[in-house]
Enzyme design. Structure first.
Site, PDB file in Angstrom:
ATOM      1  N   VAL A 227       3.246 -13.857   8.453  1.00  0.00           N
ATOM      2  CA  VAL A 227       3.683 -13.945   7.058  1.00  0.00           C
ATOM      3  C   VAL A 227       5.198 -14.057   7.068  1.00  0.00           C
ATOM      4  O   VAL A 227       5.876 -13.251   7.721  1.00  0.00           O
ATOM      5  CB  VAL A 227       3.255 -12.704   6.248  1.00  0.00           C
ATOM      6  N   HIS A 456     -12.370   7.392   9.903  1.00  0.00           N
ATOM      7  CA  HIS A 456     -11.525   7.590   8.726  1.00  0.00           C
ATOM      8  C   HIS A 456     -10.054   7.617   9.121  1.00  0.00           C
ATOM      9  O   HIS A 456      -9.334   8.552   8.821  1.00  0.00           O
ATOM     10  CB  HIS A 456     -11.899   8.898   8.023  1.00  0.00           C
ATOM     11  N   GLY A 489      -6.449   1.708   3.320  1.00  0.00           N
ATOM     12  CA  GLY A 489      -6.366   3.071   3.822  1.00  0.00           C
ATOM     13  C   GLY A 489      -5.028   3.442   4.405  1.00  0.00           C
ATOM     14  O   GLY A 489      -4.681   4.628   4.478  1.00  0.00           O
TER      15      GLY A 489
END
Length: 540
Positions: A227, A456, A489
């Site tokens: 990017v 997680h 996240g």
């Protein structure tokens, strides 16, 4: 120069999918790029022995939906494909306790509990959240353990599953005919392999489905590699497109805004690479990679000694027992026949050092070899195993860095290191084993190396008041780069202590409320990629 789209979103998980729908609703031209495949129900594996269909290992040509990433301090489990982690997560949609919203790491930035409350409600509605109505053997065992401990805070999980008549397909029960047909849950236990019966409310059946009906363009099998800012504003995004690793073509798009939503590992890997290059995003905050957290999990498999019990029936996680104010225990399952993880299992032993654990492991095998062999060679590992997931809100941080040779790596930052050796978890596993005549086992990397396993992983692009204290602000805007956002996240800036999927969804819903509606309706659909970068061609 005309830009190809108004918003380009990297990743189609919980943050990316929410962003895609809300931005299309606001009238923007939106493009989502997802490195994984678009999977339908027949594409999912029946068991986790179908490695090519289950595992994401593109170097071997395996383009499944489940990825395991191994680091010095943690093993990370994640999902890949259109819908991201929703394809493989265990459906649970809990709201964290108050400590999460008030944590010193981010509590001063907003009144999080109050601001997120309506977005939690929206997220649960969109994801079809409902209490689990099924009651299975592992649920009863867990409740009995709670009774023995004097803990009465036991309840069914709230899950993203359609519990209609089992196996019966009905017209969209959620979105007034705009959603796809759904089939009632068959309680096969295969939620984390990808639901083969269209009962699991994955993101491709709600947020992404509705967004595509409203004009979203989504390219699967497209991995973003770069990017860079454009001279006149906006960004150029380069990617490799194609399902065959060595035959992918380079494509590029231009966009006014870019949302990084590739999950912690995807977003951090890309941003750290861009920060290190003058041709990328060198002004990114030096806090990039800080504050990486887990939910301090421990995973233990208890292999039952009772032949008549089928522990694989139900949903992936059907109940939860709060063992104290900071910790809880959940029973986890895979579908019958899914015994792949037995290859990674060893007897559960404790010890502060690897040497202690190794000595105890050898001693246990010498003293009771038949017990281990009987458990390890049990005919159907999934039918006979109750997996225990223990989580707590212990705050310990890692820092993630990246090198050209080794890629992402972890280092201890502050607080206690993630650990697989938790006396509380071992005690709970022993209690469950007593009720099942069972044998506790853990993944060998946890047993010997003490490296915990987590599904997680969070943080790394944490919020702050400025670039000196965070990577993004409380509206998910990247400091120093107008038009860049992080919505996944990696933006979670405290330990929720529970499955974070609902919280990521709610945060994404909140972030999108700060984006104004487009001034004009979309001019046309987002273009397809226009071939090799070297040709100089652009999408039109």
């Amino acid at each position: 120069m005309a830009l190809d789209c108004d918003w380009l979103i990297i990743g189609s998980g919980f943050g990316g999918s929410v962003s895609a729908l809300r931005l299309t609703e606001k009238g923007y031209r939106v493009l989502v790029l997802e490195k994984g495949r678009r999977l339908r129900a027949p594409d999912f594996p029946k068991t986790n022995w179908e490695l090519k269909r289950w595992l994401w290992m593109p170097t071997l040509g395996w383009r499944g939906l489940f990825e395991m990433s191994f680091f010095r301090h943690v093993t990370v489990l994640s999902g890949v494909g259109v819908g991201g982690g929703s394809l493989v997560y265990a459906n649970t949609l809990p709201i964290p306790r108050d400590d999460f919203f008030q944590a010193s790491s981010w509590g001063h930035l907003a009144a999080w509990k109050e601001e997120l409350a309506p977005h939690y409600t929206t997220a649960r509605r969109m994801l079809g959240a409902t209490p689990n109505p099924l009651r299975t053997v592992p649920d009863r065992v867990l409740q009995d353990v709670g009774t023995d401990l004097g803990r009465t805070d036991f309840q069914p999980t709230t899950v993203a599953v359609y519990f209609g008549e089992p196996g019966v397909t009905v017209k969209d029960p959620y979105f007034n005919g705009e959603g796809p047909d759904r089939t009632g849950c068959t309680a096969c236990g295969g939620c984390m392999l990808g639901c083969r019966f269209d009962a699991k409310n994955t993101l491709d059946k709600n947020y992404l489905h509705l967004a595509e009906r409203r004009g979203l363009t989504l390219h699967a099998d497209t991995e973003v590699t770069w990017v860079r800012p454009l001279p006149d504003g906006g960004y150029e995004v380069e990617a490799l497109q194609g399902a065959r690793r060595f035959f992918r073509k380079k494509v590029r798009f231009t966009a006014k805004h870019v949302v990084f939503a590739g999950g912690v590992l995807g977003t951090l890997d890309l941003l750290l690479k861009l920060k290190a290059s003058p041709d990328g995003l060198p002004r990114l905050s030096d806090r990039l990679g800080d504050g990486v957290r887990t939910n301090s999990e421990a995973l233990v498999g208890v292999v039952s000694g009772r032949k008549g019990q089928d522990l694989s029936r139900g949903i992936a996680i059907g109940s939860i027992l709060h063992t104290d104010a900071q910790s809880h225990l959940e029973p986890v399952r895979y579908s019958a026949g899914s015994g792949f993880f037995r290859l990674l299992m060893a007897p559960q032993v404790s010890g502060a050092t690897m040497l202690q654990r190794f000595v105890r492991l050898v001693g246990l095998l010498v003293r009771h070899p038949l017990r281990f062999l009987k458990a390890w060679f049990v005919p159907d590992f999934a039918r006979r195993t109750m997996i225990l997931l223990y989580m707590r809100t212990l705050e310990g941080h890692l820092r993630m860095t990246r090198s050209r040779r080794l890629g992402l790596s972890t280092a201890l930052q502050e607080g206690p290191a993630p650990s697989a050796n938790m006396p509380e978890a071992f005690d709970l596993a022993r209690r469950v084993a007593d009720k099942l005549d069972g044998y506790p086992m853990t993944i060998v990397s946890e047993t010997l190396l003490g490296i915990p396993t987590t599904a997680h992983i969070l943080g790394g692009c944490c919020m702050g008041d400025s670039a000196e204290t965070g990577v993004i602000d409380s509206r998910h805007r990247v400091f120093g780069h107008e038009g860049l956002y992080v919505v996944d996240g990696s933006a979670i800036s405290a330990n929720p202590g529970v499955n974070p999927s609902l919280t990521i969804t709610a945060l994404a819903e909140r972030a999108m409320t700060f984006i104004p509606a487009a001034r004009t309706a979309p001019r046309d659909e987002v273009a397809s990629p226009a071939g090799p970068v070297s040709s100089g061609a652009r999408a039109s």
